[in-house]
Design a protein around this motif. Structure first.
Motif: not given
Length: 324
Positions: A290, A293-294, A296-301, A304
């Motif tokens: 978890d 995953q968190q 990785q989500c922050q890296d994508r944001e 962008e």
């Protein structure tokens, strides 16, 4: 004809404002003129107007060099705003010697940060600082150091001369920076100092010393990245002692750019070199799914966000003034 008239009116207004900033004007008049200049510098058009008026800049510089608050501080805040305009930097850099005795005044630190964004200008600021470099470092011991000090140290560390100053072992400069990786009172100060530490990690010949007990930089870089997650005991014991069994209210660094610089510094000093005894298995620690995953989500944001933002000099830092 109308454009020429408007330009003439601006020149006359600038000359009148410069006269009111001088010592011949009364205290109330100087205060009003300094406040007007500060308000004018709060807009891009106002900053461009001030940057293109050498006589008005000279009057602001003379007033800013006076000690104390009041009109002098308003003039320094105004110059901090105007220094964001490249057109003003040619006039401001030569005037630094008259302002440096006021260090570590916050608006002056911000002014120097803006002037040192580019590497050539950073070298010029370092030469002007001379022995007053120590005054910047001593300001870190204050109960509330000026936030503008962070961007300034970051910008100065983008050139080898600045990194040598921070890595001077006789001054214990790096050790003064380390506690600010978790400084909660100012994200601006924290961001700038983490940037300065990251820049210092590019000096590979100092890695062994940075990782040694004399500095012990690694826990200071890793602790802001750690959260309250519980790890299996086997993985927990592989971590440095300072990162083991953190309290349940431990918060991870919330600023994406600060997290990125911390990770870059860790990679520079650990992955780029042979890890010190006891750190061989650091990179083998299992990350909970978890948490991974968190992150990785922050890296994508963040990726962008960088895609839509203009590219900036990675090693330096910028500072925006009060813009009142």
């Amino acid at each position: 004809m109308a454009a020429a008239t408007a330009e003439q009116e601006q020149e006359e207004a600038a000359a009148a404002l410069a006269a009111l900033l001088g010592p011949a004007a009364g205290g109330a008049a100087r205060a009003g003129a300094a406040g007007a200049a500060l308000s004018l510098s709060g807009s891009a058009a106002g900053r461009r107007l001030l940057a293109g008026r050498p006589a008005l800049l000279a009057a602001l510089l003379r007033l800013a060099a006076e000690p104390g608050p009041g009109p002098a501080r308003a003039a320094r805040c105004c110059l901090l705003n105007v220094s964001a305009e490249p057109a003003a930097r040619g006039a401001l850099l030569p005037a630094l010697p008259s302002l440096l005795p006021l260090l570590p005044d916050g608006p002056l630190c911000g002014l120097l940060a803006n002037l040192s964004r580019e590497r050539g200008a950073a070298r010029a600021v370092l030469r002007a600082l001379g022995p007053r470099w120590d005054a910047l470092l001593q300001a870190l011991a204050r109960p509330r150091p000026p936030p503008e000090l962070g961007p300034l140290l970051c910008n100065l560390s983008q050139v080898p001369e600045g990194r040598r100053g921070l890595l001077d072992r006789s001054r214990c400069s790096v050790q003064r920076l380390l506690p600010f990786t978790q400084y909660r009172d100012s994200a601006e100060l924290r961001r700038g100092i983490v940037g300065a530490l990251r820049n210092c990690c590019f000096e590979h010949e100092h890695h062994e010393w940075l990782l040694s007990e004399a500095v012990d930089i690694l826990p200071f870089l890793l602790l802001p990245l750690a959260g309250p997650e519980e790890l299996p005991q086997e993985d927990m014991e592989r971590l440095p002692p300072d990162l083991q069994y953190l309290p349940p209210d431990k918060q991870r660094e919330e600023e994406p750019d600060i997290r990125r610089m911390l990770l870059e510094a860790v990679m520079l000093v650990v992955i780029g070199d042979e890890p010190p005894p006891g750190m061989e298995n650091l990179l083998e620690v299992t990350i909970p799914p978890d948490v991974e995953q968190q992150l990785q989500c922050q890296d994508r944001e963040e990726e962008e966000q960088r895609w839509w933002e203009p590219e900036q000099e990675p090693e330096g830092s910028s500072h925006e003034g009060p813009s009142r």
